[in-house]
Design a protein around this motif. Structure first.
Motif, PDB file in Angstrom:
ATOM      1  N   ASN A  60      11.864  -0.644 -15.326  1.00  0.00           N
ATOM      2  CA  ASN A  60      10.829  -0.357 -14.326  1.00  0.00           C
ATOM      3  C   ASN A  60      10.108  -1.606 -13.827  1.00  0.00           C
ATOM      4  OD1 ASN A  60      11.225   2.464 -14.221  1.00  0.00           O
ATOM      5  ND2 ASN A  60       9.980   2.727 -16.071  1.00  0.00           N
ATOM      6  N   LYS A  61      10.667  -2.774 -14.105  1.00  0.00           N
ATOM      7  CA  LYS A  61      10.120  -3.997 -13.519  1.00  0.00           C
ATOM      8  C   LYS A  61      10.540  -4.070 -12.056  1.00  0.00           C
ATOM      9  CE  LYS A  61       9.987  -7.107 -17.539  1.00  0.00           C
ATOM     10  NZ  LYS A  61      10.509  -8.402 -18.058  1.00  0.00           N
ATOM     11  N   ALA A  62       9.628  -4.573 -11.201  1.00  0.00           N
ATOM     12  CA  ALA A  62       9.959  -4.660  -9.784  1.00  0.00           C
ATOM     13  C   ALA A  62       9.153  -5.776  -9.119  1.00  0.00           C
ATOM     14  CB  ALA A  62       9.688  -3.335  -9.086  1.00  0.00           C
ATOM     15  N   LEU A  63       9.706  -6.294  -8.040  1.00  0.00           N
ATOM     16  CA  LEU A  63       9.079  -7.336  -7.237  1.00  0.00           C
ATOM     17  C   LEU A  63       9.197  -6.985  -5.757  1.00  0.00           C
ATOM     18  CD1 LEU A  63      10.554 -10.630  -8.772  1.00  0.00           C
ATOM     19  CD2 LEU A  63       8.174  -9.879  -8.943  1.00  0.00           C
ATOM     20  N   ILE A  64       8.328  -7.588  -4.983  1.00  0.00           N
ATOM     21  CA  ILE A  64       8.441  -7.542  -3.533  1.00  0.00           C
ATOM     22  C   ILE A  64       8.703  -8.965  -3.035  1.00  0.00           C
ATOM     23  CG2 ILE A  64       7.203  -7.174  -1.360  1.00  0.00           C
ATOM     24  CD1 ILE A  64       7.992  -4.578  -2.723  1.00  0.00           C
ATOM     25  N   VAL A  65       9.684  -9.112  -2.174  1.00  0.00           N
ATOM     26  CA  VAL A  65       9.958 -10.386  -1.526  1.00  0.00           C
ATOM     27  C   VAL A  65       9.737 -10.204  -0.032  1.00  0.00           C
ATOM     28  CG1 VAL A  65      11.651 -12.190  -1.061  1.00  0.00           C
ATOM     29  CG2 VAL A  65      11.639 -11.033  -3.286  1.00  0.00           C
ATOM     30  N   LYS A  66       8.852 -11.004   0.523  1.00  0.00           N
ATOM     31  CA  LYS A  66       8.540 -10.940   1.947  1.00  0.00           C
ATOM     32  C   LYS A  66       8.940 -12.250   2.601  1.00  0.00           C
ATOM     33  CE  LYS A  66       4.656 -10.095   5.105  1.00  0.00           C
ATOM     34  NZ  LYS A  66       3.225  -9.715   5.195  1.00  0.00           N
ATOM     35  N   LEU A  72       3.820  -2.857  -5.381  1.00  0.00           N
ATOM     36  CA  LEU A  72       2.750  -1.855  -5.298  1.00  0.00           C
ATOM     37  C   LEU A  72       3.317  -0.478  -4.942  1.00  0.00           C
ATOM     38  CD1 LEU A  72       0.073  -3.979  -3.382  1.00  0.00           C
ATOM     39  CD2 LEU A  72       0.132  -3.465  -5.835  1.00  0.00           C
ATOM     40  N   SER A  73       4.498  -0.184  -5.452  1.00  0.00           N
ATOM     41  CA  SER A  73       5.151   1.079  -5.110  1.00  0.00           C
ATOM     42  C   SER A  73       4.391   2.305  -5.611  1.00  0.00           C
ATOM     43  CB  SER A  73       6.575   1.108  -5.672  1.00  0.00           C
ATOM     44  OG  SER A  73       7.366   0.107  -5.072  1.00  0.00           O
ATOM     45  N   ASP A  74       3.484   2.100  -6.577  1.00  0.00           N
ATOM     46  CA  ASP A  74       2.697   3.243  -7.067  1.00  0.00           C
ATOM     47  C   ASP A  74       1.475   3.495  -6.187  1.00  0.00           C
ATOM     48  OD1 ASP A  74       1.537   0.843  -7.838  1.00  0.00           O
ATOM     49  OD2 ASP A  74       0.731   1.642  -9.715  1.00  0.00           O
ATOM     50  N   HIS A  75       1.290   2.668  -5.148  1.00  0.00           N
ATOM     51  CA  HIS A  75       0.236   2.863  -4.164  1.00  0.00           C
ATOM     52  C   HIS A  75       0.843   3.443  -2.880  1.00  0.00           C
ATOM     53  CE1 HIS A  75      -1.644   0.054  -6.914  1.00  0.00           C
ATOM     54  NE2 HIS A  75      -2.787   0.056  -6.235  1.00  0.00           N
ATOM     55  N   VAL A  76      -0.010   3.894  -1.979  1.00  0.00           N
ATOM     56  CA  VAL A  76       0.435   4.322  -0.653  1.00  0.00           C
ATOM     57  C   VAL A  76      -0.368   3.552   0.393  1.00  0.00           C
ATOM     58  CG1 VAL A  76       1.062   6.639  -1.414  1.00  0.00           C
ATOM     59  CG2 VAL A  76      -1.220   6.229  -0.468  1.00  0.00           C
ATOM     60  N   ILE A  77       0.189   3.444   1.588  1.00  0.00           N
ATOM     61  CA  ILE A  77      -0.545   2.824   2.687  1.00  0.00           C
ATOM     62  C   ILE A  77      -1.741   3.713   3.029  1.00  0.00           C
ATOM     63  CG2 ILE A  77      -0.447   2.299   5.157  1.00  0.00           C
ATOM     64  CD1 ILE A  77       0.792   0.147   3.528  1.00  0.00           C
ATOM     65  N   LEU A  78      -2.903   3.103   3.145  1.00  0.00           N
ATOM     66  CA  LEU A  78      -4.129   3.862   3.392  1.00  0.00           C
ATOM     67  C   LEU A  78      -4.007   4.749   4.625  1.00  0.00           C
ATOM     68  CD1 LEU A  78      -7.115   4.531   2.887  1.00  0.00           C
ATOM     69  CD2 LEU A  78      -7.706   2.444   4.162  1.00  0.00           C
ATOM     70  N   ARG A  79      -3.449   4.256   5.695  1.00  0.00           N
ATOM     71  CA  ARG A  79      -3.341   5.068   6.913  1.00  0.00           C
ATOM     72  C   ARG A  79      -2.605   6.376   6.642  1.00  0.00           C
ATOM     73  NH1 ARG A  79      -4.186   3.202  11.616  1.00  0.00           N
ATOM     74  NH2 ARG A  79      -3.367   1.094  11.270  1.00  0.00           N
ATOM     75  N   LYS A  80      -1.493   6.286   5.929  1.00  0.00           N
ATOM     76  CA  LYS A  80      -0.700   7.476   5.610  1.00  0.00           C
ATOM     77  C   LYS A  80      -1.517   8.452   4.765  1.00  0.00           C
ATOM     78  CE  LYS A  80       3.746   8.820   3.551  1.00  0.00           C
ATOM     79  NZ  LYS A  80       3.253   9.753   2.513  1.00  0.00           N
ATOM     80  N   GLY A  81      -2.201   7.911   3.750  1.00  0.00           N
ATOM     81  CA  GLY A  81      -2.996   8.789   2.890  1.00  0.00           C
ATOM     82  C   GLY A  81      -4.106   9.484   3.650  1.00  0.00           C
ATOM     83  N   LYS A 104      -4.420   3.793  -4.289  1.00  0.00           N
ATOM     84  CA  LYS A 104      -4.225   4.991  -5.090  1.00  0.00           C
ATOM     85  C   LYS A 104      -5.610   5.396  -5.577  1.00  0.00           C
ATOM     86  CE  LYS A 104      -2.831   2.533  -9.338  1.00  0.00           C
ATOM     87  NZ  LYS A 104      -1.801   2.463 -10.397  1.00  0.00           N
ATOM     88  N   HIS A 105      -5.693   6.420  -6.375  1.00  0.00           N
ATOM     89  CA  HIS A 105      -6.994   7.000  -6.697  1.00  0.00           C
ATOM     90  C   HIS A 105      -7.977   5.976  -7.246  1.00  0.00           C
ATOM     91  CE1 HIS A 105      -9.856  10.137  -7.761  1.00  0.00           C
ATOM     92  NE2 HIS A 105      -9.983   9.565  -8.941  1.00  0.00           N
ATOM     93  N   ASP A 106      -7.498   5.072  -8.082  1.00  0.00           N
ATOM     94  CA  ASP A 106      -8.411   4.137  -8.748  1.00  0.00           C
ATOM     95  C   ASP A 106      -8.106   2.683  -8.431  1.00  0.00           C
ATOM     96  OD1 ASP A 106      -5.986   4.036 -10.032  1.00  0.00           O
ATOM     97  OD2 ASP A 106      -6.815   4.088 -12.063  1.00  0.00           O
ATOM     98  N   SER A 107      -7.429   2.416  -7.307  1.00  0.00           N
ATOM     99  CA  SER A 107      -7.031   1.041  -7.010  1.00  0.00           C
ATOM    100  C   SER A 107      -6.933   0.822  -5.502  1.00  0.00           C
ATOM    101  CB  SER A 107      -5.687   0.723  -7.664  1.00  0.00           C
ATOM    102  OG  SER A 107      -5.233  -0.570  -7.317  1.00  0.00           O
ATOM    103  N   THR A 108      -7.359  -0.356  -5.078  1.00  0.00           N
ATOM    104  CA  THR A 108      -7.249  -0.783  -3.682  1.00  0.00           C
ATOM    105  C   THR A 108      -6.660  -2.185  -3.656  1.00  0.00           C
ATOM    106  OG1 THR A 108      -9.267   0.459  -3.145  1.00  0.00           O
ATOM    107  CG2 THR A 108      -8.498  -1.144  -1.510  1.00  0.00           C
TER     108      THR A 108
END
Length: 405
Positions: free
Chosen positions: A57-63, A119-128, A244-248
Motif C-alpha cells: 500500500n505504499k504509493a507516490l505521486i509524480v508530477k 493523497l488518494s485517501d483524500h478527495v478534491i474539495l470541489r467534488k466533495g 477528507k473528514h479530518d485532513s486538508t
C-alpha cells in the motif's frame, strides 16, 4: 573513467516514470517488480502519475510540467521552471504549515518533476462539495494556511534582503500572464478565449459595457501586476485542495508568486460562493440544501476570522516591522486585504462563469435552463462584489451578499 550524462527533458510515460522513482528507495527491490503505474492527470498543464505497490500500500505521486498548455496544445508554450517554483513553494509552505501541504520527496528541475506524497485517501474539495459533503476542519485549515504563509513571507517578518531575494526566486511571469489574461482581462472584453452559452450574450455584454465595473477591475488588475506583498499560492480554488473528514491538503502551487495579500483567500471564498449558488440545483431536498448553504457561509466567515486572528497573533509575537507596535497599522493592513479580496472574489466568480476555465459546480447542473439561471446569478454577484468592495466592511456583510445572490 565513466562520464555521467545528465538527463534531458522528455515527457514521461508509464514506463519511463519508474526511472525517476527507483533511485529514491521509497519502494524496496522486491516491490519494484510489482509496481502499478497509472497516469491520472486531468489538468491542462501537467502530467501526473500514481505509482503504487499493492502488496504494501505504499504509493507516490509524480508530477511533471509540460512545455505547453494541454488545453490549447504546443501553440501555447510554457516555461518548465514552474515545476521548480511549485516544489520550492511546497517546501516554503511546509516550513509554517507542514500538516496542510503534501510532503515533497524529490524534485528535478531538468525533468520538471516533483515527487510527492500520495493523497488518494483524500478527495478534491470541489467534488466533495458538489456531492454535498462537509468538512469540519476546512475553514480553520485554510484560514491558518493563508495567514501563516502570508505572514512568514511578508516584509512584516522577513529581513528586506531575504524578502527581495524571495521575490526574485518566485518570479513567475508566464503563469502570472495566464492569470492576468484569463482572470482580469479576457472575460471583461469580447475575447476569443471566453466560453459561454449564447443565451448569456446580453448579460455578458452588460459586463463589457459597464464602465464603473471595468474601472474597478482595472485597479484590481494593476494591484495584481505591481503589489509584491506576500508569497501567494496563486490558484487557491476548490480544485487545488484535497480533503477528507479530518485532513486538508493544499496542492498545485505552480502559479506561486509574490502578489497582493488578498488574492489567495479571495479565490477560496469565490469558489465557495459559486458552490453555494449551485447548491440550489444540486441539493434537491430543501432541508439538506439549507444546511449545506449555511455550512458554506459559515466556512467563509470562519476562514476569514481564522486568517485575521492567526495573522494578528503572529504580528504581535513575531513582527519585525518598525511600525508593528503603532496603533492601527495592522488593522489597516487587514482591512485593505479584506476589501481587495472582495474585488478579487468578484473577478474569479465572473471568469469562472464566462471565461476559458469554468467550474463543475455550475457546469454540472443537468437542466440547461437552471444552469443558465444560476450563471446569470453568478455574473450579478461577481459584478456586485467588484463594484461594492469598499462598501462591504466585514465578513458578515460579505456572506449576506452571497446569501442574497
Amino acid at each position: 573513467m565513466s562520464i555521467q550524462v545528465k538527463p534531458t527533458y522528455e515527457p514521461l510515460n508509464e514506463q519511463t516514470v519508474l526511472d525517476v522513482v527507483k533511485p529514491l528507495d521509497f519502494f524496496d527491490a522486491v516491490e519494484q517488480k510489482s509496481l502499478l503505474v497509472k497516469e491520472i492527470g486531468d489538468g491542462n498543464l501537467n502530467l501526473v502519475f500514481h505509482i503504487e505497490d499493492p502488496s504494501s500500500n505504499k504509493a507516490l505521486i509524480v508530477k511533471q510540467a509540460l512545455p505547453y498548455a494541454k488545453v490549447v496544445g504546443e501553440s501555447w508554450p510554457l516555461t518548465l521552471d514552474r515545476a521548480r517554483i511549485e516544489s520550492e513553494a511546497l517546501l516554503r509552505e511546509a516550513e509554517s504549515v507542514p500538516h496542510l501541504v503534501p510532503k515533497v520527496y524529490y524534485s528535478d528541475s531538468t525533468l520538471a518533476v516533483t515527487v510527492m506524497e500520495d493523497l488518494s485517501d483524500h478527495v478534491i474539495l470541489r467534488k466533495g462539495l458538489i456531492e454535498g459533503q462537509t468538512y469540519p476542519n476546512l475553514a480553520e485549515d485554510i484560514g491558518t494556511f493563508t495567514a501563516k504563509t502570508a505572514f512568514y513571507s511578508s516584509d512584516f517578518y522577513l529581513h528586506p534582503f531575504e524578502k527581495k531575494e524571495q521575490v526574485g526566486r518566485f518570479s513567475n511571469p508566464e503563469l502570472c500572464k495566464i492569470t492576468e489574461d484569463l482572470v482580469f482581462t479576457d472575460p471583461f472584453f469580447n475575447h476569443d478565449t471566453n466560453d459561454f452559452p449564447a443565451e448569456l450574450q446580453n448579460e455578458v455584454e452588460k459586463i463589457w459595457n459597464d464602465k464603473e465595473l471595468l474601472r474597478e477591475v482595472a485597479q484590481l488588475r494593476y494591484a495584481f501586476l505591481t503589489k509584491a506583498e506576500i508569497l501567494l499560492h496563486g490558484d487557491l480554488h476548490s480544485g487545488s485542495i484535497f480533503v477528507k473528514h479530518d485532513s486538508t491538503k493544499v496542492i498545485d502551487p505552480e502559479f506561486a508568486f509574490y502578489g497582493p495579500a488578498g488574492f489567495d483567500i479571495a479565490h477560496f471564498i469565490a469558489n465557495l460562493a459559486l458552490n453555494h449558488l449551485s447548491q440550489n440545483a444540486h441539493a434537491k431536498e430543501p432541508f439538506n440544501r439549507e444546511s449545506l448553504q449555511t455550512y458554506l457561509l459559515q466556512t467563509i466567515e470562519k476562514t476569514w476570522n481564522t486568517y485575521s486572528e492567526t495573522f494578528t497573533q503572529l504580528w504581535n509575537e513575531k513582527a519585525t516591522d518598525p511600525f508593528a507596535k503603532t496603533e492601527g497599522v495592522l488593522e489597516n493592513f487587514l482591512q485593505k486585504t479584506f476589501q481587495e479580496a472582495i474585488g478579487y472574489a468578484g473577478c474569479e466568480i465572473i471568469r469562472r462563469t464566462i471565461g476559458l476555465a469554468h467550474v463543475a459546480d455550475l457546469d454540472s447542473i443537468p437542466q440547461k435552463e437552471v444552469e443558465l439561471f444560476y450563471k446569470k446569478k453568478a455574473l450579478e454577484l461577481g459584478s456586485a462584489l467588484i463594484k461594492n468592495q469598499e462598501k462591504i466592511t466585514n465578513i458578515k456583510e460579505l456572506t449576506d451578499w452571497i446569501r442574497g445572490a
